[in-house]
Design a protein around this motif. Sequence first.
Motif, PDB file in Angstrom:
ATOM      1  N   ALA A  21      -8.771  29.023  25.118  1.00 24.30           N
ATOM      2  CA  ALA A  21      -9.932  28.949  23.243  1.00 24.30           C
ATOM      3  C   ALA A  21     -10.232  27.502  23.322  1.00 24.30           C
ATOM      4  O   ALA A  21     -11.136  26.918  22.871  1.00 24.30           O
ATOM      5  CB  ALA A  21      -9.489  29.277  22.267  1.00 24.30           C
ATOM      6  N   ALA A  22      -8.828  27.016  23.039  1.00 26.11           N
ATOM      7  CA  ALA A  22      -9.191  25.733  22.434  1.00 26.11           C
ATOM      8  C   ALA A  22     -10.036  25.094  24.180  1.00 26.11           C
ATOM      9  O   ALA A  22     -10.561  23.715  23.730  1.00 26.11           O
ATOM     10  CB  ALA A  22      -7.767  25.111  22.844  1.00 26.11           C
ATOM     11  N   ASP A  23      -9.316  24.926  25.390  1.00 29.16           N
ATOM     12  CA  ASP A  23     -10.288  24.641  26.737  1.00 29.16           C
ATOM     13  C   ASP A  23     -11.692  24.628  25.850  1.00 29.16           C
ATOM     14  O   ASP A  23     -12.831  24.238  26.205  1.00 29.16           O
ATOM     15  CB  ASP A  23     -10.130  25.212  27.186  1.00 29.16           C
ATOM     16  CG  ASP A  23      -9.903  24.889  29.017  1.00 29.16           C
ATOM     17  OD1 ASP A  23      -9.631  23.484  28.285  1.00 29.16           O
ATOM     18  OD2 ASP A  23      -9.916  25.265  30.288  1.00 29.16           O
ATOM     19  N   LEU A  24     -11.968  26.302  25.592  1.00 26.37           N
ATOM     20  CA  LEU A  24     -14.059  26.550  25.026  1.00 26.37           C
ATOM     21  C   LEU A  24     -14.313  26.034  23.981  1.00 26.37           C
ATOM     22  O   LEU A  24     -15.401  24.902  24.385  1.00 26.37           O
ATOM     23  CB  LEU A  24     -13.852  27.857  24.788  1.00 26.37           C
ATOM     24  CG  LEU A  24     -14.754  28.698  24.535  1.00 26.37           C
ATOM     25  CD1 LEU A  24     -16.072  28.401  25.979  1.00 26.37           C
ATOM     26  CD2 LEU A  24     -15.242  30.206  23.777  1.00 26.37           C
ATOM     27  N   ALA A  25     -12.988  25.346  22.926  1.00 26.91           N
ATOM     28  CA  ALA A  25     -13.590  24.630  21.871  1.00 26.91           C
ATOM     29  C   ALA A  25     -13.484  22.910  22.382  1.00 26.91           C
ATOM     30  O   ALA A  25     -15.022  22.399  22.256  1.00 26.91           O
ATOM     31  CB  ALA A  25     -12.306  24.391  21.007  1.00 26.91           C
ATOM     32  N   GLY A  26     -13.283  22.612  23.186  1.00 30.91           N
ATOM     33  CA  GLY A  26     -13.768  21.583  24.174  1.00 30.91           C
ATOM     34  C   GLY A  26     -14.939  21.059  24.773  1.00 30.91           C
ATOM     35  O   GLY A  26     -15.308  20.348  24.881  1.00 30.91           O
ATOM     36  N   ALA A  27     -15.072  21.979  26.132  1.00 29.84           N
ATOM     37  CA  ALA A  27     -16.207  22.697  26.168  1.00 29.84           C
ATOM     38  C   ALA A  27     -17.481  22.926  25.138  1.00 29.84           C
ATOM     39  O   ALA A  27     -18.939  22.321  25.969  1.00 29.84           O
ATOM     40  CB  ALA A  27     -15.869  23.984  27.331  1.00 29.84           C
ATOM     41  N   MET A  28     -17.311  23.497  23.999  1.00 30.05           N
ATOM     42  CA  MET A  28     -17.999  23.644  23.759  1.00 30.05           C
ATOM     43  C   MET A  28     -18.386  21.982  22.576  1.00 30.05           C
ATOM     44  O   MET A  28     -19.313  21.953  21.880  1.00 30.05           O
ATOM     45  CB  MET A  28     -17.984  25.179  22.211  1.00 30.05           C
ATOM     46  CG  MET A  28     -17.991  26.617  23.472  1.00 30.05           C
ATOM     47  SD  MET A  28     -17.949  27.336  22.518  1.00 30.05           S
ATOM     48  CE  MET A  28     -19.044  27.227  21.164  1.00 30.05           C
ATOM     49  N   ARG A  29     -17.363  21.239  22.759  1.00 26.64           N
ATOM     50  CA  ARG A  29     -17.962  19.804  22.448  1.00 26.64           C
ATOM     51  C   ARG A  29     -17.422  20.201  20.270  1.00 26.64           C
ATOM     52  O   ARG A  29     -17.798  19.530  19.821  1.00 26.64           O
ATOM     53  CB  ARG A  29     -18.715  19.095  22.582  1.00 26.64           C
ATOM     54  CG  ARG A  29     -18.754  18.756  24.003  1.00 26.64           C
ATOM     55  CD  ARG A  29     -20.473  18.233  23.707  1.00 26.64           C
ATOM     56  NE  ARG A  29     -20.355  18.126  25.825  1.00 26.64           N
ATOM     57  CZ  ARG A  29     -20.122  16.668  26.222  1.00 26.64           C
ATOM     58  NH1 ARG A  29     -18.961  15.998  25.414  1.00 26.64           N
ATOM     59  NH2 ARG A  29     -20.524  16.675  27.364  1.00 26.64           N
ATOM     60  N   LEU A  30     -16.060  21.239  20.230  1.00 22.13           N
ATOM     61  CA  LEU A  30     -17.062  21.061  18.919  1.00 22.13           C
ATOM     62  C   LEU A  30     -15.685  20.603  18.092  1.00 22.13           C
ATOM     63  O   LEU A  30     -14.630  19.983  18.973  1.00 22.13           O
ATOM     64  CB  LEU A  30     -15.803  22.569  18.706  1.00 22.13           C
ATOM     65  CG  LEU A  30     -16.891  23.985  19.517  1.00 22.13           C
ATOM     66  CD1 LEU A  30     -16.360  25.546  19.136  1.00 22.13           C
ATOM     67  CD2 LEU A  30     -18.105  23.941  18.115  1.00 22.13           C
ATOM     68  N   GLN A  31     -15.311  19.731  17.628  1.00 22.58           N
ATOM     69  CA  GLN A  31     -14.556  18.736  16.516  1.00 22.58           C
ATOM     70  C   GLN A  31     -13.376  19.433  15.695  1.00 22.58           C
ATOM     71  O   GLN A  31     -13.244  20.357  15.729  1.00 22.58           O
ATOM     72  CB  GLN A  31     -15.228  18.168  15.646  1.00 22.58           C
ATOM     73  CG  GLN A  31     -16.371  16.936  16.024  1.00 22.58           C
ATOM     74  CD  GLN A  31     -15.905  16.149  16.763  1.00 22.58           C
ATOM     75  OE1 GLN A  31     -14.915  14.950  16.226  1.00 22.58           O
ATOM     76  NE2 GLN A  31     -16.974  15.632  18.078  1.00 22.58           N
ATOM     77  N   TYR A  32     -11.810  19.428  16.758  1.00 24.52           N
ATOM     78  CA  TYR A  32     -11.175  19.320  15.406  1.00 24.52           C
ATOM     79  C   TYR A  32     -10.368  18.486  15.327  1.00 24.52           C
ATOM     80  O   TYR A  32      -9.950  17.445  16.325  1.00 24.52           O
ATOM     81  CB  TYR A  32     -10.616  20.782  15.981  1.00 24.52           C
ATOM     82  CG  TYR A  32      -9.464  21.023  17.445  1.00 24.52           C
ATOM     83  CD1 TYR A  32      -8.945  20.669  17.622  1.00 24.52           C
ATOM     84  CD2 TYR A  32     -10.397  21.706  18.523  1.00 24.52           C
ATOM     85  CE1 TYR A  32      -8.103  20.703  19.216  1.00 24.52           C
ATOM     86  CE2 TYR A  32     -10.269  21.667  19.814  1.00 24.52           C
ATOM     87  CZ  TYR A  32      -8.665  20.566  19.854  1.00 24.52           C
ATOM     88  OH  TYR A  32      -8.128  21.103  21.547  1.00 24.52           O
ATOM     89  N   PRO A  33      -9.424  18.420  14.802  1.00 22.50           N
ATOM     90  CA  PRO A  33      -8.527  16.872  14.013  1.00 22.50           C
ATOM     91  C   PRO A  33      -8.325  16.848  16.001  1.00 22.50           C
ATOM     92  O   PRO A  33      -7.013  17.318  16.193  1.00 22.50           O
ATOM     93  CB  PRO A  33      -8.099  17.236  13.063  1.00 22.50           C
ATOM     94  CG  PRO A  33      -8.041  18.360  12.834  1.00 22.50           C
ATOM     95  CD  PRO A  33      -8.866  19.400  13.469  1.00 22.50           C
ATOM     96  N   ALA A  34      -7.327  15.316  16.119  1.00 21.21           N
ATOM     97  CA  ALA A  34      -6.920  14.702  16.721  1.00 21.21           C
ATOM     98  C   ALA A  34      -5.476  15.298  16.908  1.00 21.21           C
ATOM     99  O   ALA A  34      -4.013  14.658  17.407  1.00 21.21           O
ATOM    100  CB  ALA A  34      -7.211  13.461  17.016  1.00 21.21           C
ATOM    101  N   ASN A  35      -5.139  15.282  15.029  1.00 19.25           N
ATOM    102  CA  ASN A  35      -3.833  15.444  14.687  1.00 19.25           C
ATOM    103  C   ASN A  35      -2.809  16.391  15.699  1.00 19.25           C
ATOM    104  O   ASN A  35      -1.709  17.151  15.545  1.00 19.25           O
ATOM    105  CB  ASN A  35      -2.966  15.785  13.348  1.00 19.25           C
ATOM    106  CG  ASN A  35      -4.714  15.170  12.390  1.00 19.25           C
ATOM    107  OD1 ASN A  35      -5.347  15.201  13.282  1.00 19.25           O
ATOM    108  ND2 ASN A  35      -3.789  14.444  11.261  1.00 19.25           N
ATOM    109  N   VAL A  36      -3.975  17.423  16.249  1.00 17.47           N
ATOM    110  CA  VAL A  36      -2.573  18.627  16.368  1.00 17.47           C
ATOM    111  C   VAL A  36      -2.453  18.667  17.949  1.00 17.47           C
ATOM    112  O   VAL A  36      -3.378  18.068  18.658  1.00 17.47           O
ATOM    113  CB  VAL A  36      -3.972  20.222  16.531  1.00 17.47           C
ATOM    114  CG1 VAL A  36      -3.914  21.076  17.343  1.00 17.47           C
ATOM    115  CG2 VAL A  36      -4.099  19.366  14.882  1.00 17.47           C
ATOM    116  N   ARG A  37      -1.693  18.317  19.142  1.00 15.46           N
ATOM    117  CA  ARG A  37      -0.754  18.060  19.837  1.00 15.46           C
ATOM    118  C   ARG A  37      -0.410  19.767  20.034  1.00 15.46           C
ATOM    119  O   ARG A  37       0.633  20.231  19.819  1.00 15.46           O
ATOM    120  CB  ARG A  37       0.187  17.419  19.740  1.00 15.46           C
ATOM    121  CG  ARG A  37       0.000  15.838  19.326  1.00 15.46           C
ATOM    122  CD  ARG A  37      -0.481  15.196  19.657  1.00 15.46           C
ATOM    123  NE  ARG A  37      -1.606  14.502  19.114  1.00 15.46           N
ATOM    124  CZ  ARG A  37      -1.109  13.433  19.338  1.00 15.46           C
ATOM    125  NH1 ARG A  37       0.697  12.865  19.804  1.00 15.46           N
ATOM    126  NH2 ARG A  37      -1.312  12.339  18.403  1.00 15.46           N
TER     127      ARG A  37
END
Length: 143
Positions: A21-37
């Motif tokens: 899901a995180a990968d998909l969010a990236g592929a969809m160019r959805l913004q989420y905070p860079a604070n999350v590692r």
Amino acid sequence: MSENFEPRILAYCCQWCSYAAADLAGAMRLQYPANVRIIRVPCTGRIDILHMLRAFEDGADGVFLSGCLLDDCHYKTGNYKATRRVAYAKQLLAQTGLDPGRLEMFYNSSAMGPQFAQTCRDFVGRVRELGPAWTEQPQKATA
Ligand code: FES
């Protein structure tokens, strides 16, 4: 609390659903905070209470586990076990004086990229409201 406080968030994501899901969010160019590692794990059932608490000891301001939807765990009951462990770890956090809201369990299928991004935004917002977990660097246990 400092207006510039940027919480450090550690996310244990199961490789089958939430990491996808995180990968998909990236592929969809959805913004989420860079604070999350994100740490990719085989299953949230692999995450022990010590993994959660050690993250706080190492300076995280918030920790979440994100697994498959309930009843969709690839190892049958891993996310149920993780849910129980998170509930118990929350009690331990409270005993140490940390807000239990700094730790959470979420469920995201591999198709839930937008929901995963929203989960990250919401959790970062929650922890930002709570402020830094530690006012000074925590003492590490020796052993
Ligand atoms: Fe995803 Fe178990 S395989 S939570």
